[in-house]
Design a protein around this motif. Structure first.
Motif, PDB file in Angstrom:
ATOM      1  N   SER A  85       0.815  -1.214   0.000  1.00 50.70           N
ATOM      2  CA  SER A  85       0.000   0.000   0.000  1.00 50.70           C
ATOM      3  C   SER A  85       0.848   1.264   0.000  1.00 50.70           C
ATOM      4  O   SER A  85       0.338   2.349  -0.298  1.00 50.70           O
ATOM      5  N   VAL A 117       0.726   3.184  -3.323  1.00 53.91           N
ATOM      6  CA  VAL A 117      -0.490   3.833  -3.823  1.00 53.91           C
ATOM      7  C   VAL A 117      -0.919   4.935  -2.868  1.00 53.91           C
ATOM      8  O   VAL A 117      -0.411   5.049  -1.747  1.00 53.91           O
ATOM      9  N   ARG A 162      -3.969   5.512  -1.454  1.00 49.57           N
ATOM     10  CA  ARG A 162      -4.881   5.163  -0.355  1.00 49.57           C
ATOM     11  C   ARG A 162      -4.746   3.692   0.000  1.00 49.57           C
ATOM     12  O   ARG A 162      -4.615   2.834  -0.870  1.00 49.57           O
ATOM     13  N   ASP A 165      -7.213   0.858  -4.317  1.00 47.27           N
ATOM     14  CA  ASP A 165      -6.004   1.268  -5.032  1.00 47.27           C
ATOM     15  C   ASP A 165      -4.962   0.156  -5.174  1.00 47.27           C
ATOM     16  O   ASP A 165      -4.427  -0.073  -6.268  1.00 47.27           O
TER      17      ASP A 165
END
Length: 223
Positions: free
Chosen positions: A133, A136, A138, A144
């Motif tokens: 994560s 990305v 979010r 995402d």
């Protein structure tokens, strides 16, 4: 038609890490004079990235871990993982038999994902097909990370199956237009876990990898 890409969450799916991760948070917060951040609090944060977990703990308890102390979480977690982390029961055999393309899409940092897969001897099943994560804008429950992983792997979202243990992860997979299979075979599973995953959009919840294998074979029946 079988799915073209299987996307695995890491913590609580590939590796049985959630109880150890919760212990790491509890130790770090207590070390800095903030007691009461126990498993019941961390259970409400499963599936989130670290920044969101820290914010959630602040909202639930009033305890805010300052920026200069946040590295302690990974240091404590890494030590626990090195000493005690195990793969989820049956995952190695499942991956040995899996013929579809696969990747990891996790809320954890790349360092933590790589360490987790290395100490559990699962890394060779994924090579460079690992996404965090941190790549990305979010974190989960936003879609995402799943959309990013599918794009990088050259797969259409509609052809992807995501295996997730958290409601946030399931929500993100569904928002990405993918089929979500809930997994409840980790050590942090609780009464009503399967039902919560289904409530948040999982097509089915499986307690072991044999059940996941059967569901993947008939995934197009409920896609």
């Amino acid at each position: 038609m079988k799915p073209s890409l299987i996307i695995f969450d890491c913590d609580g799916v590939l590796v049985d890490s959630e109880p150890l991760a919760a212990l790491a948070y509890e130790r770090v917060y207590e070390r800095h004079g903030m007691a009461g951040v126990g498993p019941d609090i961390i259970a409400q944060c499963i599936g989130m990235k670290q920044a969101d977990i820290i914010a959630k703990i602040h909202g639930l308890t009033g305890h805010l871990l300052s920026d200069d102390r946040q590295d302690d979480i990974w240091l404590e977690t890494r030590q626990l993982f090195t000493e005690r982390l195990e793969p989820t029961d049956g995952i190695a055999a499942f991956l040995d038999d899996l013929t579809a393309a696969r990747c990891v899409a996790s809320s954890s940092s790349m360092e933590r994902i790589h360490h987790s897969l290395a100490v559990t001897r699962l890394a060779h099943h994924f090579g460079d097909a690992i996404f965090s994560s941190s790549m990305v804008a979010r974190g989960k429950p936003a879609p995402d990370i799943f959309l990013f992983a599918a794009e990088r792997m050259g797969a259409e979202p509609s052809g992807c199956v995501v295996i997730e243990d958290s409601p946030f992860g399931v929500q993100g997979a569904v928002a990405a237009g993918m089929v979500a299979i809930g997994f409840t075979g980790g050590g942090h599973t609780y009464p009503g876990h399967a039902e919560r995953l289904i409530e948040h959009g999982a097509a089915v919840a499986c307690a072991d990898w044999n059940a996941v294998s059967r569901e993947i074979e008939r995934v197009r029946a409920y896609a």
